[in-house]
Each structure stands twice: as structure tokens, then as C-alpha cells.
Scaffold this motif. Sequence first.
Motif, PDB file in Angstrom:
ATOM      1  N   TYR A 181      43.515  33.188  54.932  1.00 15.00           N
ATOM      2  CA  TYR A 181      44.373  33.467  53.481  1.00 15.00           C
ATOM      3  C   TYR A 181      43.222  34.468  52.929  1.00 15.00           C
ATOM      4  CZ  TYR A 181      46.162  31.895  49.126  1.00 15.00           C
ATOM      5  OH  TYR A 181      47.075  31.737  48.043  1.00 15.00           O
ATOM      6  N   THR A 182      42.013  34.392  52.861  1.00 18.00           N
ATOM      7  CA  THR A 182      41.387  35.486  52.273  1.00 18.00           C
ATOM      8  C   THR A 182      41.686  36.994  52.672  1.00 18.00           C
ATOM      9  OG1 THR A 182      39.596  33.768  51.933  1.00 18.00           O
ATOM     10  CG2 THR A 182      38.758  36.115  51.388  1.00 18.00           C
ATOM     11  N   MET A 183      41.751  36.815  54.325  1.00 22.11           N
ATOM     12  CA  MET A 183      41.847  37.993  54.937  1.00 22.11           C
ATOM     13  C   MET A 183      43.407  38.689  54.474  1.00 22.11           C
ATOM     14  SD  MET A 183      40.154  37.645  58.325  1.00 22.11           S
ATOM     15  CE  MET A 183      40.911  39.169  59.201  1.00 22.11           C
ATOM     16  N   ARG A 184      44.255  37.834  54.261  1.00 18.05           N
ATOM     17  CA  ARG A 184      45.440  38.497  53.564  1.00 18.05           C
ATOM     18  C   ARG A 184      45.491  39.270  52.423  1.00 18.05           C
ATOM     19  NH1 ARG A 184      51.217  37.800  53.381  1.00 18.05           N
ATOM     20  NH2 ARG A 184      51.729  37.128  51.322  1.00 18.05           N
ATOM     21  N   ARG A 185      44.515  38.444  51.487  1.00 13.19           N
ATOM     22  CA  ARG A 185      44.312  39.144  50.158  1.00 13.19           C
ATOM     23  C   ARG A 185      43.778  40.274  50.263  1.00 13.19           C
ATOM     24  NH1 ARG A 185      48.155  37.424  47.968  1.00 13.19           N
ATOM     25  NH2 ARG A 185      48.344  35.244  47.149  1.00 13.19           N
ATOM     26  N   PHE A 186      42.583  40.513  51.182  1.00 10.04           N
ATOM     27  CA  PHE A 186      41.771  41.604  51.577  1.00 10.04           C
ATOM     28  C   PHE A 186      42.663  42.744  51.972  1.00 10.04           C
ATOM     29  CE2 PHE A 186      39.774  44.363  54.448  1.00 10.04           C
ATOM     30  CZ  PHE A 186      38.635  44.866  53.656  1.00 10.04           C
ATOM     31  N   GLN A 220      45.640  43.415  51.386  1.00 13.11           N
ATOM     32  CA  GLN A 220      46.528  43.451  50.181  1.00 13.11           C
ATOM     33  C   GLN A 220      45.870  44.270  49.288  1.00 13.11           C
ATOM     34  OE1 GLN A 220      48.048  39.882  48.350  1.00 13.11           O
ATOM     35  NE2 GLN A 220      50.157  40.641  48.484  1.00 13.11           N
ATOM     36  N   THR A 221      44.545  43.992  48.906  1.00 14.19           N
ATOM     37  CA  THR A 221      43.882  44.273  47.695  1.00 14.19           C
ATOM     38  C   THR A 221      43.229  45.717  47.853  1.00 14.19           C
ATOM     39  OG1 THR A 221      43.911  42.140  47.112  1.00 14.19           O
ATOM     40  CG2 THR A 221      42.472  43.767  45.860  1.00 14.19           C
ATOM     41  N   ILE A 263      42.288  49.186  45.214  1.00 12.45           N
ATOM     42  CA  ILE A 263      41.042  49.333  44.625  1.00 12.45           C
ATOM     43  C   ILE A 263      40.224  50.562  45.082  1.00 12.45           C
ATOM     44  CG2 ILE A 263      38.694  48.254  44.269  1.00 12.45           C
ATOM     45  CD1 ILE A 263      41.059  46.758  42.575  1.00 12.45           C
ATOM     46  N   LEU A 279      35.838  47.646  37.712  1.00  9.85           N
ATOM     47  CA  LEU A 279      36.212  47.708  38.970  1.00  9.85           C
ATOM     48  C   LEU A 279      35.166  47.461  39.858  1.00  9.85           C
ATOM     49  CD1 LEU A 279      38.511  50.830  39.123  1.00  9.85           C
ATOM     50  CD2 LEU A 279      39.210  48.359  39.074  1.00  9.85           C
ATOM     51  N   LEU A 280      33.852  47.657  39.569  1.00 10.21           N
ATOM     52  CA  LEU A 280      32.802  47.559  40.467  1.00 10.21           C
ATOM     53  C   LEU A 280      32.629  46.032  41.228  1.00 10.21           C
ATOM     54  CD1 LEU A 280      30.934  49.483  41.696  1.00 10.21           C
ATOM     55  CD2 LEU A 280      29.098  48.843  40.013  1.00 10.21           C
ATOM     56  N   PRO A 281      32.663  44.814  40.680  1.00 10.05           N
ATOM     57  CA  PRO A 281      32.477  43.654  41.079  1.00 10.05           C
ATOM     58  C   PRO A 281      33.841  43.390  42.136  1.00 10.05           C
ATOM     59  CG  PRO A 281      33.024  43.589  38.715  1.00 10.05           C
ATOM     60  CD  PRO A 281      32.802  45.058  39.106  1.00 10.05           C
ATOM     61  N   SER A 282      35.024  43.998  41.698  1.00 10.24           N
ATOM     62  CA  SER A 282      36.251  44.008  42.980  1.00 10.24           C
ATOM     63  C   SER A 282      35.654  44.575  44.198  1.00 10.24           C
ATOM     64  CB  SER A 282      37.492  44.364  42.408  1.00 10.24           C
ATOM     65  OG  SER A 282      37.937  43.442  41.551  1.00 10.24           O
ATOM     66  N   ARG A 301      32.897  43.002  46.190  1.00 17.65           N
ATOM     67  CA  ARG A 301      33.320  41.700  46.832  1.00 17.65           C
ATOM     68  C   ARG A 301      34.227  42.139  48.047  1.00 17.65           C
ATOM     69  NH1 ARG A 301      32.001  39.763  42.438  1.00 17.65           N
ATOM     70  NH2 ARG A 301      31.639  37.421  41.984  1.00 17.65           N
ATOM     71  N   ASP A 343      33.315  41.677  52.503  1.00 18.38           N
ATOM     72  CA  ASP A 343      34.265  41.409  53.639  1.00 18.38           C
ATOM     73  C   ASP A 343      34.576  42.272  54.591  1.00 18.38           C
ATOM     74  OD1 ASP A 343      33.829  38.848  52.565  1.00 18.38           O
ATOM     75  OD2 ASP A 343      35.959  38.533  51.711  1.00 18.38           O
TER      76      ASP A 343
END
Lengths: 233, 233
Positions: free
Chosen positions: B73-78, B80-81, B85, B144-147, B150, B154
Motif C-alpha cells: 500500500y505504501t509503495m503504491r503511494r510512493f 504516485q508521489t 515532489i 516540502l522537506l519532510p515529504s 520520507r 523508502d
Amino acid sequence: MAPSKKDLCFRDLRNRILQLDLAPGADLDETSFSTHYGLSRTPLREVFQKLAGEGYLSIEPNRGAVVAAMDLYTMRRFFQTAPIIYAAVARLAAEQAIPAQIKALKDAQTHFMSARAASDNAALALWNHRFHEIIGEMATNPYLLPSLRRLLIDHTRMSHIFYRAKTAEDSIRVLRAAQQHDEMIEAFATHNAELAVELTLDHWALSRGEIEKYVWPDPLPETYMQPFSGDSQ
Amino acid sequence: MAPSKKDLCFRDLRNRILQLDLAPGADLDETSFSTHYGLSRTPLREVFQKLAGEGYLSIEPNRGAVVAAMDLYTMRRFFQTAPIIYAAVARLAAEQAIPAQIKALKDAQTHFMSARAASDNAALALWNHRFHEIIGEMATNPYLLPSLRRLLIDHTRMSHIFYRAKTAEDSIRVLRAAQQHDEMIEAFATHNAELAVELTLDHWALSRGEIEKYVWPDPLPETYMQPFSGDSQ
DNA sequence: TGTATACTTCATGTATACAAAATGGGTAGT
DNA sequence: ACTACCCATTTTGTATACATGAAGTATACA
């Protein structure tokens, strides 16, 4: 299941920061805060660490915790970044939204309206904050969420200033914001991503306008200028 | 000015997480880690809190710290995002870059190349991480830096797997990545934002391809399949 | 008068002892 | 054999005492 003293402390400090009761840059003494919340320094320091992790505070080694600053430089970045993240989050939220979250959003909106009716400006800012935080949770994107949270901290701190609606015009703006919230809820509920993004950007434009209005107000009438003109000094 | 035991502990834990030496989901016992690093539990817990704040760990009350999970699930978001960024950060970095930061970037790249020459895959992944973290710092955008951080956690954890270059093809990919780093440095140094974004997206495409290659490898040759076919069971 | 330095004071950092909560194992009952 | 419950053990949470480091003050000297 009752919230612990530590949780209460965390939430109270967070709210006080969001309401500018604890001013940006203010430094927080461990001893006095620990006695105030009835905790020893150890758990209080952990609360500080957690707040720092979410961007409410910054901790300098051997120098303690200070409320996150809000300088001009930061604000420039805020205006630059907010619309991008808000739009991205809104799109995901519309795609992902589940009924329970829509309900949570409606609840927050109800509280927001109550606060408006009661002219409780602190609650107004806080429920607005919560409303947008829920949208962030709806997006369920662990990478974007920390950015959004940091933006919301500063957004709320800025809006706190002008949510003390004084003029009739201010009051109309708050009403308009409330209407936009309702429209946004509808867009999320129907998974209309394009509309959600559009409404979010409108909402941003309104809020941005309010802030700009505060920072660069209309010039004072000529007559008000009189006392300050002349050749004294 | 020498780094304290606490700092060393923090950095070591961070590196171990980035290298998958501490596996996603692994739970970290306070007592054993505190004795290992020669700290008492109090400062160790603060290290954990800080790591949790940056997304390396997650802390569940009364249940301790666990290394941040990396589920599907997390990887999918990864996926995508990350490109959004990365591109946004690259643009800002190109606009903002100052000479000292360009130098830091070149230093990181030098270390990256040394690690490549020495086939030190752990160091390779870590210096690649540092390279991209510096780009984040160049953007000087606290929202933006915290995003980005993260995402990089990963990304590094995933890339760690395939930076153990085995085949000649893998080795060529790493070389290509290194060349892209050099091109990116040039774009940042000349404040060429458009080019920086383009190169960043190319770099992302390469990395993404590597990961996909790992997750969905070429099918095994027919002959390899023989032992597994048949009617046993 | 200005500056440097030692000392006092106060805030932060660390270690340890104790309290509370969760986990695991064993036993009794169904 | 399965489940529920209680107790022992382990792990996390909190309080307090002590150590360390920073900031400000007074004093001595130029």
C-alpha cells in the motif's frame, strides 16, 4: 481509553501554538511547563519531542524548545507551496474518500458553523484546521501528509489573526469559506476529483486574499493621516 | 564539537534502517539498544522519538518503537508521489542553489563514485541518499522537506536491494545514474530550473525502472521451469 | 572606562529506581 | 481439545536525583 495527562498536555500545547497563545519563537521552559501540566520533566520532554517532530516546535540541543518561527522567509515559501500540496491532497482525498471520513468532515463542519454562530474565533480557527486535517487523512498518503500538516500549522496561525472578524466584510468572507466547505464535502462524497481540486484552489484563493488584505490593508483615510504629518521631530 | 554518543546512536540507527539492517516492521527493544549504545534508556527514548518524527520509526504507546513499515500500500503511494515532489524540489533547488551547496553536492558525488569503484553497495546507497538530501536542503522549503525526506527513506530502502549490483547490466545502470548526478549538478550550478526538473524526472525513470525490474524480473528460461512443472502434489 | 575572566546560578541532559501496562504460559473449567 | 482466566515475567512509562553545560554577574586588571 481516557486520554492520559500526556495526551492532554500535547493537545493543549498544540492548540495554544495554533492560537498564537504561544507566540512563534517563544521558548518553553521545561520545569514551569511540567509543573503546570502536572507531569515530571521526562514525559514533558517527550511531548516536546513529538511536537517538534510534527513541526510545532524546534529543539536546539542544550538550549531547549522554541515555538516554530514564522518569519517573512517562511511565509514566502508558504504561499509558494500551499496551493500545490492542497491541490494534490484534494485530488487524492476525492479518489480515496470513504463514508466514515465524509461523516467526520461533516461533523467538523458542524462545529465550524457553531463556532461561527457563537463568534468563537479561537474555535473557528481550530475547527477549520481540523476540517483540512481530515482531508489530509482522506488522502492516506504518508508522504504528503507531513507537508500538509506543516502548511496547516502556519495557515491556522496566520488565519487566527483575521478570523477575529471585526467588519461586516470579514464576516461575509467566513460565511463564503463555510459554503466552500460544504461544496468540497459534496465533491469528496461523489469522488469528483476535478471539482474537488477546483474548489480547493478557490478556497485557497479566498484565504490568501484574506491574508493579503491583512498584511497590505487599504490605506487609512486622509484625515487619519493628519496627526502623523507635519514637521515635529 | 565532537558528536555526542546520542548523535552517534541516532546516525547509526538511521543508517541501519536505511540499509535494511533493521528490517521494516522490526521492533526495537529499549533496554538492549540502550546497553548496546552505552546510553541509559532516557536519552535512547529521545533518539527513538526523533527518528519517529522523521519517519524512520513509528512509536505505539505502551508497545514501543518499530521500524517504519514498507507494505504494498505504501509503495503504491510512493510511486504516485515521488515524481511530483522530486520535480518540485528540483525546481526550487535550481533557483536557490548557492555555491557552498553545489560544493557539498560534488563532495557527495565524489563519495558516491568511490563507493561505486569499491563496490561498497551499502555506502553507495547511503551516499546516493545524501546526494538527494542535499538537493532537498538546497530548495530551502520547510514544507516540502519532510515529504522529500520520507520519500528518500523508502527510496533508499528499496534501492538498497538492487544496488547490490550483480549483473553487468546492473553495473551499467549505476554508472548511468552517476552520469545523471553530474548533469544535475551542472543544471543546479547554472540555475537552469527547467533542465534540472527534466534530468530529475529522467533520473527517477531510471530508478523506477530498476525497482520494477527487481519486482517483476524477466521470466526464467524454459529449462529452469522444468523442475517445478509436473504433477507432484 | 572597557574588557577579560572566574564564579554563581539556572536550565538542560542523563542515570537510576520505581510504577504500570502488556505479553506469555500454565491451569482450571467446559 | 478448546477456551477463559490468572499469575509471572518482561517491557514500557514516570519520577527524581544528580551531572553537565550555558548565561549572566561581579570582580580584577589594563
